[in-house]
Design an enzyme around this catalytic site. Structure first.
Site, PDB file in Angstrom:
ATOM      1  CE1 TYR A  33      19.376  -6.048 -37.227  1.00 24.32           C
ATOM      2  CE2 TYR A  33      19.611  -7.613 -35.418  1.00 24.32           C
ATOM      3  CZ  TYR A  33      20.046  -7.104 -36.628  1.00 24.32           C
ATOM      4  OH  TYR A  33      21.152  -7.659 -37.238  1.00 24.32           O
ATOM      5  CG  ASP A  40      13.706 -11.307 -36.683  1.00 20.05           C
ATOM      6  OD1 ASP A  40      13.743 -11.129 -37.903  1.00 20.05           O
ATOM      7  OD2 ASP A  40      14.720 -11.249 -35.951  1.00 20.05           O
ATOM      8  CE1 TYR A  84      17.747  -2.115 -38.874  1.00 20.00           C
ATOM      9  CE2 TYR A  84      16.290  -1.222 -40.552  1.00 20.00           C
ATOM     10  CZ  TYR A  84      17.195  -2.176 -40.130  1.00 20.00           C
ATOM     11  OH  TYR A  84      17.534  -3.194 -40.972  1.00 20.00           O
ATOM     12  CD  GLN A 110      12.933 -10.506 -42.637  1.00 18.86           C
ATOM     13  OE1 GLN A 110      12.017 -10.524 -41.825  1.00 18.86           O
ATOM     14  NE2 GLN A 110      14.182 -10.265 -42.290  1.00 18.86           N
ATOM     15  CG  ASP A 171      20.592  -8.944 -44.132  1.00 23.79           C
ATOM     16  OD1 ASP A 171      19.690  -9.789 -44.176  1.00 23.79           O
ATOM     17  OD2 ASP A 171      20.569  -7.976 -43.371  1.00 23.79           O
ATOM     18  CD1 TRP A 362      22.920 -12.643 -42.728  1.00 24.35           C
ATOM     19  CD2 TRP A 362      22.392 -14.741 -42.176  1.00 24.35           C
ATOM     20  NE1 TRP A 362      21.801 -12.592 -41.927  1.00 24.35           N
ATOM     21  CE2 TRP A 362      21.447 -13.865 -41.572  1.00 24.35           C
ATOM     22  CE3 TRP A 362      22.258 -16.123 -41.964  1.00 24.35           C
ATOM     23  CZ2 TRP A 362      20.391 -14.319 -40.781  1.00 24.35           C
ATOM     24  CZ3 TRP A 362      21.202 -16.568 -41.172  1.00 24.35           C
ATOM     25  CH2 TRP A 362      20.294 -15.670 -40.595  1.00 24.35           C
ATOM     26  CD  GLU A 406      22.300 -10.280 -35.146  1.00 27.17           C
ATOM     27  OE1 GLU A 406      23.196  -9.542 -34.647  1.00 27.17           O
ATOM     28  OE2 GLU A 406      21.628  -9.946 -36.129  1.00 27.17           O
TER      29      GLU A 406
END
Ligand code: 9WN
Length: 435
Positions: A33, A40, A84, A110, A171, A362, A406
Protein backbone atom coordinates in the site's frame (compact mmCIF):
# COMPACT_ATOMS: atom_id res chain seq x y z
CA UNK A 1 3.67 -6.81 30.32
CA UNK A 2 7.13 -5.76 31.47
CA UNK A 3 8.38 -2.24 30.87
CA UNK A 4 11.16 -3.66 28.65
CA UNK A 5 8.52 -5.27 26.39
CA UNK A 6 6.56 -2.02 26.27
CA UNK A 7 9.69 -0.11 25.36
CA UNK A 8 10.53 -2.56 22.60
CA UNK A 9 7.00 -2.38 21.19
CA UNK A 10 7.07 1.43 21.13
CA UNK A 11 10.48 1.40 19.46
CA UNK A 12 9.45 -1.09 16.77
CA UNK A 13 6.21 0.78 16.12
CA UNK A 14 8.00 4.14 15.92
CA UNK A 15 10.51 2.72 13.44
CA UNK A 16 7.72 1.44 11.19
CA UNK A 17 5.97 4.82 11.18
CA UNK A 18 9.23 6.55 10.34
CA UNK A 19 10.05 4.12 7.55
CA UNK A 20 6.56 4.56 6.02
CA UNK A 21 6.67 8.35 6.23
CA UNK A 22 6.04 9.90 2.81
CA UNK A 23 6.78 13.47 3.93
CA UNK A 24 3.38 14.88 4.81
CA UNK A 25 1.53 11.57 5.08
CA UNK A 26 2.23 7.97 5.97
CA UNK A 27 1.72 5.01 3.67
CA UNK A 28 0.05 1.98 5.26
CA UNK A 29 2.94 -0.34 4.38
CA UNK A 30 6.21 -0.25 2.42
CA UNK A 31 5.13 -1.98 -0.83
CA UNK A 32 1.61 -3.39 -0.79
CA UNK A 33 0.00 0.00 0.00
CA UNK A 34 2.37 2.74 -1.17
CA UNK A 35 -0.14 5.66 -1.15
CA UNK A 36 -2.24 7.46 1.47
CA UNK A 37 -5.47 5.78 2.64
CA UNK A 38 -8.24 7.70 4.36
CA UNK A 39 -9.05 5.66 7.45
CA UNK A 40 -5.47 4.42 7.79
CA UNK A 41 -4.26 8.01 8.12
CA UNK A 42 -6.87 8.69 10.80
CA UNK A 43 -5.60 5.77 12.91
CA UNK A 44 -2.02 6.76 12.13
CA UNK A 45 -2.67 10.28 13.45
CA UNK A 46 -4.17 8.77 16.62
CA UNK A 47 -0.82 7.04 17.26
CA UNK A 48 1.41 9.83 16.00
CA UNK A 49 -0.13 12.28 18.48
CA UNK A 50 1.94 10.63 21.22
CA UNK A 51 5.19 10.91 19.25
CA UNK A 52 4.86 14.26 17.52
CA UNK A 53 1.61 16.20 17.65
CA UNK A 54 2.54 18.44 14.70
CA UNK A 55 3.20 15.35 12.58
CA UNK A 56 -0.23 14.01 13.56
CA UNK A 57 -1.84 17.28 12.44
CA UNK A 58 0.10 17.16 9.16
CA UNK A 59 -1.24 13.64 8.52
CA UNK A 60 -4.82 14.90 8.77
CA UNK A 61 -4.11 18.11 6.88
CA UNK A 62 -2.85 16.06 3.96
CA UNK A 63 -6.22 14.29 3.86
CA UNK A 64 -7.90 17.69 3.64
CA UNK A 65 -5.70 18.51 0.63
CA UNK A 66 -7.14 15.47 -1.14
CA UNK A 67 -10.76 16.20 -0.12
CA UNK A 68 -13.13 16.68 -3.04
CA UNK A 69 -14.95 19.97 -3.67
CA UNK A 70 -18.24 18.22 -2.91
CA UNK A 71 -16.95 17.19 0.53
CA UNK A 72 -16.06 13.56 -0.15
CA UNK A 73 -12.87 12.19 1.34
CA UNK A 74 -11.52 9.74 -1.24
CA UNK A 75 -10.27 6.45 0.08
CA UNK A 76 -6.86 6.74 -1.61
CA UNK A 77 -4.72 9.79 -2.37
CA UNK A 78 -2.11 8.59 -4.82
CA UNK A 79 1.61 9.21 -4.45
CA UNK A 80 4.14 8.87 -7.24
CA UNK A 81 4.54 5.10 -6.82
CA UNK A 82 3.11 2.87 -9.54
CA UNK A 83 3.21 -0.21 -7.32
CA UNK A 84 -0.44 -0.54 -6.34
CA UNK A 85 -2.72 -3.23 -7.79
CA UNK A 86 -5.56 -0.79 -8.54
CA UNK A 87 -3.75 2.44 -9.36
CA UNK A 88 -4.81 5.93 -10.57
CA UNK A 89 -5.48 4.84 -14.16
CA UNK A 90 -8.27 2.62 -12.89
CA UNK A 91 -10.04 5.58 -11.29
CA UNK A 92 -9.40 8.56 -13.58
CA UNK A 93 -10.31 10.99 -10.82
CA UNK A 94 -9.36 14.03 -12.94
CA UNK A 95 -12.44 13.37 -15.11
CA UNK A 96 -14.73 14.30 -12.19
CA UNK A 97 -15.33 18.06 -11.78
CA UNK A 98 -15.33 17.76 -7.98
CA UNK A 99 -11.94 16.07 -7.66
CA UNK A 100 -9.08 18.18 -6.30
CA UNK A 101 -6.76 19.91 -8.76
CA UNK A 102 -3.43 18.25 -9.48
CA UNK A 103 -3.97 15.33 -7.09
CA UNK A 104 -4.94 11.86 -8.23
CA UNK A 105 -7.33 10.07 -5.92
CA UNK A 106 -9.73 7.15 -5.92
CA UNK A 107 -13.39 8.05 -6.48
CA UNK A 108 -15.05 6.35 -3.51
CA UNK A 109 -14.75 6.87 0.24
CA UNK A 110 -13.81 4.82 3.31
CA UNK A 111 -14.96 4.56 6.96
CA UNK A 112 -15.43 7.95 8.64
CA UNK A 113 -12.79 7.96 11.39
CA UNK A 114 -11.72 11.54 10.61
CA UNK A 115 -13.82 13.12 13.40
CA UNK A 116 -12.38 10.66 15.91
CA UNK A 117 -8.83 11.51 14.82
CA UNK A 118 -9.48 15.26 15.09
CA UNK A 119 -10.77 14.84 18.64
CA UNK A 120 -7.93 12.51 19.71
CA UNK A 121 -5.33 14.97 18.47
CA UNK A 122 -7.27 17.77 20.16
CA UNK A 123 -7.17 15.91 23.50
CA UNK A 124 -3.42 16.41 23.74
CA UNK A 125 -3.51 20.15 22.93
CA UNK A 126 -3.94 23.11 25.30
CA UNK A 127 -7.45 24.55 25.29
CA UNK A 128 -6.41 27.45 23.09
CA UNK A 129 -4.62 25.25 20.58
CA UNK A 130 -7.48 22.76 20.60
CA UNK A 131 -9.99 25.43 19.64
CA UNK A 132 -7.70 26.64 16.85
CA UNK A 133 -7.34 23.02 15.68
CA UNK A 134 -11.10 22.50 15.77
CA UNK A 135 -11.56 25.77 13.89
CA UNK A 136 -9.25 24.53 11.15
CA UNK A 137 -10.85 21.10 10.86
CA UNK A 138 -14.50 22.08 11.35
CA UNK A 139 -15.37 22.92 7.74
CA UNK A 140 -13.72 19.84 6.17
CA UNK A 141 -15.50 17.59 8.68
CA UNK A 142 -18.81 19.37 8.18
CA UNK A 143 -18.47 19.18 4.39
CA UNK A 144 -17.82 15.45 4.63
CA UNK A 145 -20.93 14.85 6.70
CA UNK A 146 -22.99 16.98 4.32
CA UNK A 147 -21.72 14.83 1.45
CA UNK A 148 -22.45 11.59 3.28
CA UNK A 149 -26.02 12.53 4.15
CA UNK A 150 -26.95 14.29 0.90
CA UNK A 151 -25.16 12.01 -1.59
CA UNK A 152 -25.23 8.64 0.12
CA UNK A 153 -28.60 8.51 1.81
CA UNK A 154 -30.76 8.19 -1.30
CA UNK A 155 -33.87 6.99 0.53
CA UNK A 156 -33.58 9.63 3.24
CA UNK A 157 -33.38 7.09 6.05
CA UNK A 158 -30.37 8.45 7.93
CA UNK A 159 -28.37 5.39 6.92
CA UNK A 160 -25.41 5.77 4.57
CA UNK A 161 -25.40 3.46 1.55
CA UNK A 162 -22.14 2.07 0.24
CA UNK A 163 -21.46 1.17 -3.38
CA UNK A 164 -18.44 -1.08 -2.99
CA UNK A 165 -16.96 -3.21 -0.19
CA UNK A 166 -13.72 -1.21 -0.38
CA UNK A 167 -15.74 1.67 1.07
CA UNK A 168 -16.49 -0.40 4.15
CA UNK A 169 -12.75 -0.88 4.73
CA UNK A 170 -13.41 -4.60 5.22
CA UNK A 171 -12.97 -5.61 1.58
CA UNK A 172 -13.89 -9.32 1.54
CA UNK A 173 -16.10 -9.32 4.63
CA UNK A 174 -18.77 -12.09 4.39
CA UNK A 175 -21.92 -9.89 4.29
CA UNK A 176 -20.57 -8.09 1.24
CA UNK A 177 -19.33 -11.28 -0.39
CA UNK A 178 -22.81 -12.71 0.00
CA UNK A 179 -24.34 -9.64 -1.64
CA UNK A 180 -21.89 -10.01 -4.51
CA UNK A 181 -22.54 -13.72 -5.13
CA UNK A 182 -24.76 -12.97 -8.11
CA UNK A 183 -22.44 -10.34 -9.37
CA UNK A 184 -19.36 -12.48 -10.10
CA UNK A 185 -18.32 -11.84 -13.73
CA UNK A 186 -19.17 -14.66 -16.15
CA UNK A 187 -15.56 -15.35 -17.08
CA UNK A 188 -14.66 -15.75 -13.39
CA UNK A 189 -17.64 -18.09 -12.89
CA UNK A 190 -16.46 -20.18 -15.84
CA UNK A 191 -13.03 -20.56 -14.26
CA UNK A 192 -14.69 -21.49 -10.97
CA UNK A 193 -16.72 -24.21 -12.70
CA UNK A 194 -13.54 -25.66 -14.12
CA UNK A 195 -11.84 -25.29 -10.70
CA UNK A 196 -9.08 -23.23 -12.26
CA UNK A 197 -9.83 -19.80 -10.77
CA UNK A 198 -6.36 -19.95 -9.19
CA UNK A 199 -5.09 -19.00 -12.68
CA UNK A 200 -6.33 -15.47 -11.97
CA UNK A 201 -3.57 -15.27 -9.39
CA UNK A 202 -1.09 -14.90 -12.23
CA UNK A 203 -2.80 -11.65 -13.20
CA UNK A 204 -2.68 -10.02 -9.80
CA UNK A 205 -0.14 -7.61 -8.44
CA UNK A 206 -0.99 -7.74 -4.71
CA UNK A 207 0.30 -11.30 -4.25
CA UNK A 208 3.78 -10.13 -5.15
CA UNK A 209 3.96 -8.90 -1.58
CA UNK A 210 1.67 -11.19 0.41
CA UNK A 211 0.83 -14.85 -0.08
CA UNK A 212 -2.40 -15.38 -2.04
CA UNK A 213 -4.07 -17.40 0.72
CA UNK A 214 -3.88 -14.39 3.05
CA UNK A 215 -5.49 -12.06 0.50
CA UNK A 216 -9.03 -12.07 -1.00
CA UNK A 217 -9.63 -15.18 -3.12
CA UNK A 218 -9.03 -14.68 -6.86
CA UNK A 219 -12.77 -14.86 -7.57
CA UNK A 220 -13.56 -12.32 -4.87
CA UNK A 221 -10.82 -9.93 -5.94
CA UNK A 222 -11.79 -9.99 -9.60
CA UNK A 223 -15.42 -9.45 -8.61
CA UNK A 224 -14.31 -6.36 -6.66
CA UNK A 225 -12.34 -5.10 -9.67
CA UNK A 226 -15.33 -5.73 -11.93
CA UNK A 227 -17.65 -3.78 -9.65
CA UNK A 228 -15.19 -0.87 -9.46
CA UNK A 229 -15.02 -0.78 -13.27
CA UNK A 230 -18.81 -0.80 -13.58
CA UNK A 231 -19.12 1.96 -11.02
CA UNK A 232 -16.60 4.07 -12.91
CA UNK A 233 -18.81 3.82 -15.98
CA UNK A 234 -21.69 5.10 -13.82
CA UNK A 235 -19.48 7.88 -12.45
CA UNK A 236 -20.00 6.59 -8.91
CA UNK A 237 -23.32 8.41 -8.88
CA UNK A 238 -25.77 6.85 -6.47
CA UNK A 239 -28.91 7.66 -8.49
CA UNK A 240 -27.43 6.09 -11.62
CA UNK A 241 -26.35 3.11 -9.53
CA UNK A 242 -29.94 2.69 -8.33
CA UNK A 243 -31.24 2.77 -11.91
CA UNK A 244 -28.70 0.10 -12.85
CA UNK A 245 -29.55 -1.98 -9.78
CA UNK A 246 -25.92 -2.38 -8.79
CA UNK A 247 -25.34 -3.45 -5.14
CA UNK A 248 -26.27 -0.88 -2.50
CA UNK A 249 -25.64 -1.71 1.15
CA UNK A 250 -26.45 0.10 4.39
CA UNK A 251 -23.29 -1.15 5.99
CA UNK A 252 -23.48 -1.59 9.77
CA UNK A 253 -19.75 -1.05 10.32
CA UNK A 254 -19.66 2.21 8.35
CA UNK A 255 -22.89 3.52 9.85
CA UNK A 256 -21.73 2.86 13.41
CA UNK A 257 -18.63 4.93 12.69
CA UNK A 258 -20.76 7.62 11.06
CA UNK A 259 -22.97 7.85 14.15
CA UNK A 260 -19.98 8.42 16.36
CA UNK A 261 -18.57 10.92 13.92
CA UNK A 262 -21.91 12.78 14.02
CA UNK A 263 -21.46 13.07 17.77
CA UNK A 264 -17.90 14.34 17.35
CA UNK A 265 -18.95 16.93 14.79
CA UNK A 266 -21.78 18.12 17.04
CA UNK A 267 -19.39 18.48 20.00
CA UNK A 268 -16.80 20.31 17.94
CA UNK A 269 -19.49 22.71 16.71
CA UNK A 270 -20.64 23.25 20.31
CA UNK A 271 -17.09 23.96 21.46
CA UNK A 272 -16.75 26.54 18.71
CA UNK A 273 -20.14 28.08 19.48
CA UNK A 274 -21.47 27.16 16.03
CA UNK A 275 -24.78 25.72 14.97
CA UNK A 276 -24.91 22.86 12.51
CA UNK A 277 -27.25 23.25 9.50
CA UNK A 278 -30.78 22.26 10.53
CA UNK A 279 -31.10 19.62 7.79
CA UNK A 280 -27.99 17.90 9.01
CA UNK A 281 -29.15 18.01 12.63
CA UNK A 282 -32.37 16.31 11.53
CA UNK A 283 -30.37 13.65 9.72
CA UNK A 284 -28.33 12.98 12.85
CA UNK A 285 -31.49 12.34 14.87
CA UNK A 286 -32.89 10.12 12.14
CA UNK A 287 -29.57 8.24 11.87
CA UNK A 288 -29.58 7.48 15.58
CA UNK A 289 -33.12 6.15 15.33
CA UNK A 290 -32.61 4.17 12.11
CA UNK A 291 -29.53 2.37 13.37
CA UNK A 292 -31.86 0.52 15.76
CA UNK A 293 -33.51 -1.06 12.72
CA UNK A 294 -30.28 -2.93 12.00
CA UNK A 295 -30.74 -4.85 15.23
CA UNK A 296 -32.13 -8.36 15.42
CA UNK A 297 -31.60 -11.38 17.68
CA UNK A 298 -28.66 -10.11 19.71
CA UNK A 299 -26.78 -8.67 16.73
CA UNK A 300 -26.57 -5.69 14.41
CA UNK A 301 -26.49 -6.43 10.67
CA UNK A 302 -25.89 -4.64 7.40
CA UNK A 303 -28.95 -4.15 5.23
CA UNK A 304 -29.73 -4.36 1.54
CA UNK A 305 -30.75 -0.77 0.73
CA UNK A 306 -33.18 -1.83 -2.02
CA UNK A 307 -35.43 -4.21 -0.11
CA UNK A 308 -34.51 -3.33 3.48
CA UNK A 309 -33.61 -6.95 4.25
CA UNK A 310 -30.96 -7.58 6.90
CA UNK A 311 -27.93 -9.44 5.56
CA UNK A 312 -27.63 -12.07 8.25
CA UNK A 313 -24.02 -13.02 7.74
CA UNK A 314 -22.02 -12.55 10.96
CA UNK A 315 -19.17 -10.04 10.95
CA UNK A 316 -17.29 -7.88 13.41
CA UNK A 317 -19.53 -4.97 12.41
CA UNK A 318 -22.04 -6.09 15.03
CA UNK A 319 -19.71 -5.03 17.88
CA UNK A 320 -19.23 -1.58 16.42
CA UNK A 321 -22.67 -0.79 17.80
CA UNK A 322 -20.83 -0.39 21.14
CA UNK A 323 -18.55 2.21 19.60
CA UNK A 324 -21.66 4.00 18.36
CA UNK A 325 -22.89 4.01 21.98
CA UNK A 326 -25.56 1.30 21.80
CA UNK A 327 -25.12 -0.60 25.06
CA UNK A 328 -28.11 -2.78 24.43
CA UNK A 329 -28.95 -4.79 21.36
CA UNK A 330 -25.71 -6.61 20.86
CA UNK A 331 -25.04 -9.48 23.19
CA UNK A 332 -21.72 -8.46 24.79
CA UNK A 333 -21.21 -11.93 26.25
CA UNK A 334 -20.69 -13.06 22.65
CA UNK A 335 -17.31 -11.32 22.48
CA UNK A 336 -15.66 -13.51 25.06
CA UNK A 337 -14.80 -17.09 24.12
CA UNK A 338 -15.06 -18.85 20.81
CA UNK A 339 -16.23 -18.35 18.12
CA UNK A 340 -15.16 -14.68 18.30
CA UNK A 341 -12.24 -14.96 20.73
CA UNK A 342 -10.75 -18.48 20.59
CA UNK A 343 -7.20 -17.56 21.72
CA UNK A 344 -7.07 -13.99 20.50
CA UNK A 345 -10.07 -11.81 19.81
CA UNK A 346 -11.94 -10.23 18.28
CA UNK A 347 -12.08 -12.27 15.08
CA UNK A 348 -13.41 -10.26 12.15
CA UNK A 349 -15.50 -13.28 11.13
CA UNK A 350 -16.51 -15.87 13.74
CA UNK A 351 -15.22 -19.46 13.58
CA UNK A 352 -18.77 -20.71 13.10
CA UNK A 353 -19.11 -18.91 9.77
CA UNK A 354 -18.75 -20.88 6.54
CA UNK A 355 -16.46 -18.07 5.40
CA UNK A 356 -14.06 -18.39 8.34
CA UNK A 357 -10.36 -18.57 7.44
CA UNK A 358 -8.06 -17.68 10.33
CA UNK A 359 -5.36 -16.01 8.24
CA UNK A 360 -7.39 -14.58 5.39
CA UNK A 361 -7.87 -10.82 5.49
CA UNK A 362 -11.31 -9.80 6.83
CA UNK A 363 -12.67 -13.36 6.95
CA UNK A 364 -11.27 -14.25 10.36
CA UNK A 365 -8.07 -12.46 11.41
CA UNK A 366 -7.83 -10.06 14.31
CA UNK A 367 -7.00 -6.50 13.25
CA UNK A 368 -5.77 -3.69 15.46
CA UNK A 369 -8.25 -1.19 14.00
CA UNK A 370 -11.35 -3.20 14.83
CA UNK A 371 -10.00 -4.13 18.26
CA UNK A 372 -9.21 -0.49 19.03
CA UNK A 373 -12.77 0.50 18.11
CA UNK A 374 -14.29 -2.32 20.17
CA UNK A 375 -12.12 -1.51 23.19
CA UNK A 376 -13.28 2.08 22.97
CA UNK A 377 -16.88 0.92 22.56
CA UNK A 378 -16.68 -1.35 25.62
CA UNK A 379 -15.46 1.60 27.69
CA UNK A 380 -18.31 3.72 26.37
CA UNK A 381 -20.89 1.23 27.59
CA UNK A 382 -19.10 0.84 30.95
CA UNK A 383 -17.67 -2.62 30.34
CA UNK A 384 -14.28 -1.56 31.63
CA UNK A 385 -13.05 -4.98 32.71
CA UNK A 386 -13.66 -6.57 29.32
CA UNK A 387 -12.13 -3.52 27.63
CA UNK A 388 -8.95 -3.94 29.72
CA UNK A 389 -8.83 -7.65 28.98
CA UNK A 390 -9.12 -7.09 25.23
CA UNK A 391 -6.54 -4.33 25.34
CA UNK A 392 -4.06 -6.57 27.17
CA UNK A 393 -4.65 -9.55 24.95
CA UNK A 394 -4.24 -7.38 21.82
CA UNK A 395 -0.91 -6.03 23.01
CA UNK A 396 0.27 -9.51 24.06
CA UNK A 397 -0.64 -10.85 20.62
CA UNK A 398 1.49 -8.21 18.88
CA UNK A 399 4.34 -8.49 21.39
CA UNK A 400 4.59 -12.25 20.84
CA UNK A 401 5.77 -11.60 17.26
CA UNK A 402 8.68 -9.68 15.86
CA UNK A 403 7.35 -6.67 14.00
CA UNK A 404 4.03 -4.98 13.28
CA UNK A 405 1.81 -7.06 11.01
CA UNK A 406 -1.36 -6.26 9.13
CA UNK A 407 -3.46 -8.92 10.92
CA UNK A 408 -3.17 -11.98 13.16
CA UNK A 409 -4.79 -15.38 13.39
CA UNK A 410 -7.34 -15.58 16.22
CA UNK A 411 -6.37 -19.26 16.68
CA UNK A 412 -2.72 -18.80 17.58
CA UNK A 413 -1.77 -15.16 17.01
CA UNK A 414 0.44 -16.01 14.03
CA UNK A 415 1.02 -12.93 11.88
CA UNK A 416 -0.35 -12.53 8.36
CA UNK A 417 -0.62 -9.94 5.61
CA UNK A 418 2.02 -7.30 5.08
CA UNK A 419 4.73 -6.68 7.68
CA UNK A 420 5.58 -3.13 8.82
CA UNK A 421 1.94 -2.07 8.85
CA UNK A 422 1.36 1.51 9.93
CA UNK A 423 -1.98 1.39 11.74
CA UNK A 424 -0.93 -1.64 13.79
CA UNK A 425 2.08 0.44 14.88
CA UNK A 426 0.08 3.60 15.57
CA UNK A 427 -2.63 1.84 17.53
CA UNK A 428 -0.13 -0.16 19.61
CA UNK A 429 1.43 3.18 20.58
CA UNK A 430 -2.00 4.56 21.41
CA UNK A 431 -3.09 1.51 23.45
CA UNK A 432 0.16 1.57 25.43
CA UNK A 433 -0.15 5.27 26.15
CA UNK A 434 -3.78 5.22 27.12
CA UNK A 435 -3.60 2.04 29.23
C1 9WN B 1 -8.29 -1.40 -0.84
C2 9WN B 1 -4.80 0.13 3.26
C3 9WN B 1 -6.13 -0.57 2.95
C4 9WN B 1 -7.09 -0.54 4.15
C5 9WN B 1 -8.29 -1.44 3.92
C6 9WN B 1 -7.78 -2.84 3.58
C7 9WN B 1 -6.92 -2.77 2.33
C8 9WN B 1 -7.15 -2.03 -0.03
C9 9WN B 1 -6.59 -3.22 -0.77
O1 9WN B 1 -5.82 -1.91 2.56
O2 9WN B 1 -7.72 -2.38 1.24
O3 9WN B 1 -8.68 -0.20 -0.24
O4 9WN B 1 -5.84 -2.99 -1.71
O5 9WN B 1 -6.88 -4.37 -0.43
O6 9WN B 1 -8.83 -3.71 3.41
O7 9WN B 1 -9.08 -1.47 5.07
O8 9WN B 1 -7.52 0.76 4.35
O9 9WN B 1 -4.25 -0.38 4.43
Amino acid sequence: MTSATKKKLIQTATNVLQANDLGSSTKPSPNLYPHQWFWDSCFIAIGLRWLDIERAKTELRSLVKGQWKNGMFPHIIFSESDEYHFGPKKWRSHSYPDSPDNIETSTMTQPPVFGEAIVRVGELLSEKDRLAWYEEMYQPLLNYHQWLYTQRDPYNRGLISLLHPWESGLDNTPPWMRVLTNYTPKRVKALELLHIEYMLNYLRKDTKHVSADERPSPSDLFTLYHLADDLRRLKYDVQTVIKSRLPLVEDVFFNALALRSNQHLSNIAKNLGRTLPVDLQRKFVLAQHSFEHLKDSGNFWSRNAYNGKLIKEPSVGTFLSLYAGFGSGVDIALIKGSPWWPVYGVATTPMTSAFFKPRNYWQGPVWLSTNWLIIDGLKRVQKHRLARELQQSTLDMVAAQNGMFEYYSPLDGSPAGTPSFSWTSALVIDLLNSA
